[in-house]
Design an enzyme around this catalytic site. Structure first.
Site, PDB file in Angstrom:
ATOM      1  N   HIS A  74       0.841  -1.203   0.000  1.00 35.21           N
ATOM      2  CA  HIS A  74       0.000   0.000   0.000  1.00 35.21           C
ATOM      3  C   HIS A  74       0.880   1.258   0.000  1.00 35.21           C
ATOM      4  CE1 HIS A  74      -4.273  -0.373  -0.166  1.00 35.21           C
ATOM      5  NE2 HIS A  74      -4.490   0.712   0.562  1.00 35.21           N
ATOM      6  N   GLY A  84      -5.396   6.005  -3.033  1.00 33.21           N
ATOM      7  CA  GLY A  84      -5.429   5.657  -4.449  1.00 33.21           C
ATOM      8  C   GLY A  84      -4.800   4.324  -4.781  1.00 33.21           C
ATOM      9  N   ASN A  85      -4.403   3.540  -3.775  1.00 30.30           N
ATOM     10  CA  ASN A  85      -3.707   2.280  -4.035  1.00 30.30           C
ATOM     11  C   ASN A  85      -4.596   1.250  -4.728  1.00 30.30           C
ATOM     12  OD1 ASN A  85      -0.967   2.571  -2.513  1.00 30.30           O
ATOM     13  ND2 ASN A  85      -2.500   3.346  -1.075  1.00 30.30           N
ATOM     14  N   SER A  91      -3.843  -0.223  -8.325  1.00 31.22           N
ATOM     15  CA  SER A  91      -3.580  -1.658  -8.501  1.00 31.22           C
ATOM     16  C   SER A  91      -4.346  -2.200  -9.697  1.00 31.22           C
ATOM     17  CB  SER A  91      -3.963  -2.436  -7.230  1.00 31.22           C
ATOM     18  OG  SER A  91      -5.367  -2.577  -7.103  1.00 31.22           O
TER      19      SER A  91
END
Length: 352
Positions: free
Chosen positions: A200, A205-206, A210
């Site tokens: 993370h 916004g992870n 992804s």
């Protein structure tokens, strides 16, 4: 570095990989639809992907809201955080679709994609494009965008730069060896994504990033059909399984025997469902081309591009009378191409 020797290649894993690769090989012939048909499929998939990926993270915009916003992206000014997130995701998706061959998987490019993802988000201006400076965690959201609590804890800000360097180096060192001596590319991509989420690396916004990285890596691996079917939509419709698989694998990654299976099985099942949806859409397109009259085709094309159509819009589009169009709509509904929503003059139609 984490250990991948514990990945179990079960009959289900083998079967899922084989079916996905079979579709990849067949896409050259499946993808020979007319350019305007492919463009319509891609537009619908893009709207679904943007809507689903942002809703997974708490947005409340429907696909119809996303479609309306995308038609006005030239304004470059968005009043709500949901709109800002949709605009940023749309920008990055278009970049990946157009330039995936020229975007190497490096930390600099990952940070750049993150910066672009949040470029419209005023709240995120202070951290976009930079690794996190304070602790964060994975939080699940329900259909109303309300937090359902923490799914799992993540790497510390101190560990993040080292772990990201290790992750990117690991991916390249494994991707670049002979196929007979490494895990299948789909497994490498799945492991990269779950470790990315375990780290993370950014303040926010992870999750969205992804899914952007998943699309990028799949395209680079030769899965050229990806823009035409929304993986994000599949994930949104199985959110509980998504978070459960993340939780089950995440807690074991840094141990002596990581349990990759929960996440990899979920990931491959999602990719398989993405393929099945696209195969169904392509088959429907073929049937449409073979059987429908021109007037009905115009209606179908409009719905694929805009998400839905009203009788008034159909009259303006085709110049035909309401009575003639009623016959075509009735036939399209009866044949399973369209579904009716609403009643009377407020009724509208969307793809079934």
């Amino acid at each position: 570095m984490f250990r991948t020797h514990s990945v179990r290649i079960t009959p289900e894993v083998l079967g899922l990989i084989a079916s996905i690769d079979e579709f990849r090989g067949a896409w050259r012939s499946l993808g020979t639809l007319a350019p305007e048909r492919l463009a319509a499929l891609r537009r619908v998939a893009t709207i679904e992907s943007i809507g689903s990926s942002t809703r997974i993270e708490g947005s409340r915009l429907s696909d119809r809201d996303v479609e309306r916003l995308l038609s006005n992206l030239r304004i470059q000014s968005f009043t709500t955080r949901d709109e800002q997130e949709v605009a940023g995701y749309a920008d990055v998706m278009e970049t990946v679709f157009a330039h995936y061959r020229e975007i190497p998987l490096t930390e600099n490019h990952i940070r750049q994609l993150h910066r672009d993802l949040l470029r419209h988000s005023e709240k995120d201006e202070w951290h976009r494009g930079n690794y996190k400076k304070s602790s964060n965690s994975v939080v699940a959201f329900d259909e109303q965008g309300r937090s359902m609590g923490v799914v799992f804890e993540t790497a510390s800000p101190f560990e993040t730069p080292r772990l990201m360097t290790e992750l990117v180096d690991w991916f390249h060192s494994n991707r670049d060896i002979a196929p007979s001596e490494r895990l299948h590319l789909l497994l490498l991509i799945g492991i990269f994504i779950v470790v990315f989420l375990e780290i993370h690396p950014f303040q926010d916004g992870n999750g969205r990033l992804s899914r952007v990285l998943t699309t990028l890596l799949l395209l680079q691996a030769g899965y050229a059909y990806v823009p035409y079917s929304s993986l994000e939509s599949v994930i949104e419709q199985s959110k509980e399984a998504y978070y459960l698989a993340l939780r089950q694998t995440q807690g074991t990654i840094r141990g002596a025997a990581p349990d990759w299976q929960p996440w990899l099985v979920f990931f491959l099942r999602a990719l398989s469902r993405q393929v099945q949806r696209l195969a169904q859409k392509v088959e429907r397109e073929r049937l449409v081309l073979a059987a429908l009259p021109d007037l009905s085709l115009k209606v179908i094309d409009f719905v694929r591009q805009h998400g839905r159509i009203t009788m008034a819009e159909a009259v303006r589009l085709t110049g035909s009378s309401r009575n003639t169009l009623k016959l075509h709509f009735r036939s399209l509904v009866a044949q399973g191409h369209l579904a009716t929503r609403g009643q009377g003059r407020g009724a509208w139609y969307e793809l079934r």
